[in-house]
Enzyme design. Structure first.
Site, short mmCIF file in Angstrom:
data_model
loop_
_atom_site.label_atom_id
_atom_site.label_comp_id
_atom_site.label_asym_id
_atom_site.label_seq_id
_atom_site.Cartn_x
_atom_site.Cartn_y
_atom_site.Cartn_z
N HIS A 294 0.84 -1.20 0.00
CA HIS A 294 0.00 0.00 0.00
C HIS A 294 0.87 1.25 0.00
CE1 HIS A 294 -3.09 2.89 1.39
NE2 HIS A 294 -2.10 3.35 2.16
N GLU A 295 1.88 1.30 0.86
CA GLU A 295 2.75 2.48 0.92
C GLU A 295 3.50 2.67 -0.39
OE1 GLU A 295 2.72 4.66 3.29
OE2 GLU A 295 1.31 3.50 4.47
N HIS A 298 1.65 4.48 -3.11
CA HIS A 298 1.74 5.95 -3.10
C HIS A 298 2.94 6.41 -3.94
CE1 HIS A 298 -1.47 6.66 -0.32
NE2 HIS A 298 -0.92 5.96 0.65
N ASP A 376 -4.53 1.28 -1.98
CA ASP A 376 -5.10 -0.02 -1.63
C ASP A 376 -5.30 -0.87 -2.89
OD1 ASP A 376 -5.16 0.47 1.06
OD2 ASP A 376 -7.30 0.93 1.16
#
Length: 443
Positions: A294-295, A298, A376
């Site tokens: 998820h990170e 970004h 996500d």
């Protein structure tokens, strides 16, 4: 409209009444939203839609923790509103400015022509006053609420040690920057907004550069993640999407709190991932990789750079608008000043700019929530569908996150969607973790 015409228009406004009126309007609106959320925390029975997400016991723990924070929040919010109202009504900023000038004259022999020096003294007094008035609330939040629910790991010595270190960093880093900020405004004429914006941008990059190696070690210890399955899996994940991972650390977050987190930082090809030791304690390898996926989403979708760009547009626009009010005599006199110090002008401008700031803050939340959904979805495409679901649930349970969230409250206050909103968007149940799309070597 020229700066002179804009200044003439702004001279007609009673700024103190305007600021107080808007502050009470925002306070009332936010308390209404807080009350809506508070009522959610009073619900004792677990809603049916949460039955497959959280146990009845964990739901009750979360409700009580957030209820305690909500009750405390009403008290703290009321005090802050009262404090600001009294400061503005009794012209406390003008009193502090006058005190700074008197002490500067008495002990340094400097007169009012040393405006930047006086601004440094004023800032120091203002920050100290803020620390003193907020300290009881910080202590209660940490050593009563967080302690009661098993999160606080700090001692009083560590708490006050952190407070002292943060003030030393403020003196060593922020005050010199503030001096440069004021000097540039006073030296570059009516076009100062561009030069100030460039200065702020340079300072931001400078601070980001020195933070991990100079500032963060003052508060936390970072140690390289040991060789093993977890490190291998993270390196493989980074390689799959061509993430330029250079270093992988574990941070001792448990010395202060048992809350969990993970993040990455760094410029260009020098990216570093930091895992909280509490995350390693509470999650298995697959769940940690899901959180990192998820990170890294970004990063892959350039969310950080996009937010940085948006922030720079915001900063430049704000400084440009400030140029219309910096010479506005009425702005200063309405708050008890008989001089027009640059720093004071900027502080007062922040008050009158607050309506715009509130709207922009809300819009940024909307944008950041969109980014969270996209990150996500990125993790889901990498094959971390049900694993991300279980990781999000486990993190929420361990952190006693609010499971029953009012949508209005969430939209105004939170940059992240609620847990149920994120799970609904993922649209998966905890089954298999087969990739939905092929890996992409270059993002």
């Amino acid at each position: 409209m020229s700066i002179q015409e804009a200044t003439a228009f702004l001279d007609e406004i009673n700024y103190k009444h305007y600021v107080l009126g808007f502050s009470f309007a925002v306070y009332g609106f936010e308390q209404y939203l807080n009350l809506r959320q508070h009522r959610r925390y009073l619900i004792r029975e677990r809603p049916k839609e949460l039955a497959d997400i959280v146990s009845e016991t964990d739901f009750q723990k979360s409700q009580q923790y957030n209820l305690d924070k909500s009750r405390f929040g009403f008290i703290e919010g009321a005090y802050k509103q009262l404090e600001m109202t009294l400061q503005l009504h009794y012209d406390v900023l003008a009193v502090l400015w006058s005190l700074s000038g008197s002490l500067m004259q008495k002990y340094l022999g400097y007169g009012p022509e040393y405006e930047i020096t006086q601004s440094m003294l004023f800032t120091t007094f203002f920050v100290l006053m803020s620390i003193v008035t907020s300290l009881p609330f910080s202590l209660y939040s940490t050593f009563v609420i967080e302690q009661r629910h098993g999160f606080n790991k700090q001692t009083l010595g560590l708490f006050f040690g952190d407070l002292l270190k943060s003030q030393l960093v403020f003196v060593a880093v922020v005050l010199p920057f503030l001096s440069a900020f004021l000097w540039i405004i006073k030296s570059t004429g009516d076009q100062f907004y561009f030069y100030v914006w460039v200065t702020v941008l340079v300072f931001q990059f400078f601070f980001i550069t020195i933070y991990p190696s100079v500032i963060q070690p003052l508060f936390n210890k970072l140690t390289p993640l040991e060789d093993g399955e977890l490190r291998t899996r993270i390196e493989e994940l980074a390689s799959r999407i061509s993430f330029p991972l250079k270093k992988l650390y574990v941070i001792d977050g448990s010395k202060r709190s048992s809350h969990s987190n993970a993040y990455f930082y760094g410029f260009g090809k020098n990216k570093q991932i930091v895992l909280f030791d509490t995350l390693l304690e509470h999650s298995d390898t697959d769940e940690i990789c899901a959180v990192l996926a998820h990170e890294l989403g970004h990063w892959s979708m350039n969310h950080t750079l996009k937010i940085l760009g948006t922030t720079q547009i915001y900063m430049l626009s704000m400084f440009w608008l400030f140029s219309f009010s910096i010479h506005n005599t009425r702005l200063y006199t309405d708050f008890g000043f008989n001089t027009m110090p640059t720093l004071i002008g900027f502080l007062l401008f922040q008050y009158i700019y607050s309506p715009v700031d509130s709207v922009i803050n809300f819009l940024m939340h909307v944008y950041q929530r969109k980014n969270e959904y996209e990150a996500d979805a990125f993790a889901l495409k990498l094959g971390y569908a049900s694993t991300l679901r279980s990781a999000l649930i486990k993190l929420s349970v361990k952190n006693l996150g609010g499971f029953n969230v009012d949508p209005w409250y969430s939209a105004w206050n939170r940059s992240h969607p609620s847990l149920t909103e994120r799970l609904d968007a993922l649209g998966v149940q905890p089954t298999s973790d087969k990739p939905i799309v092929e890996d992409k070597k270059a993002q």
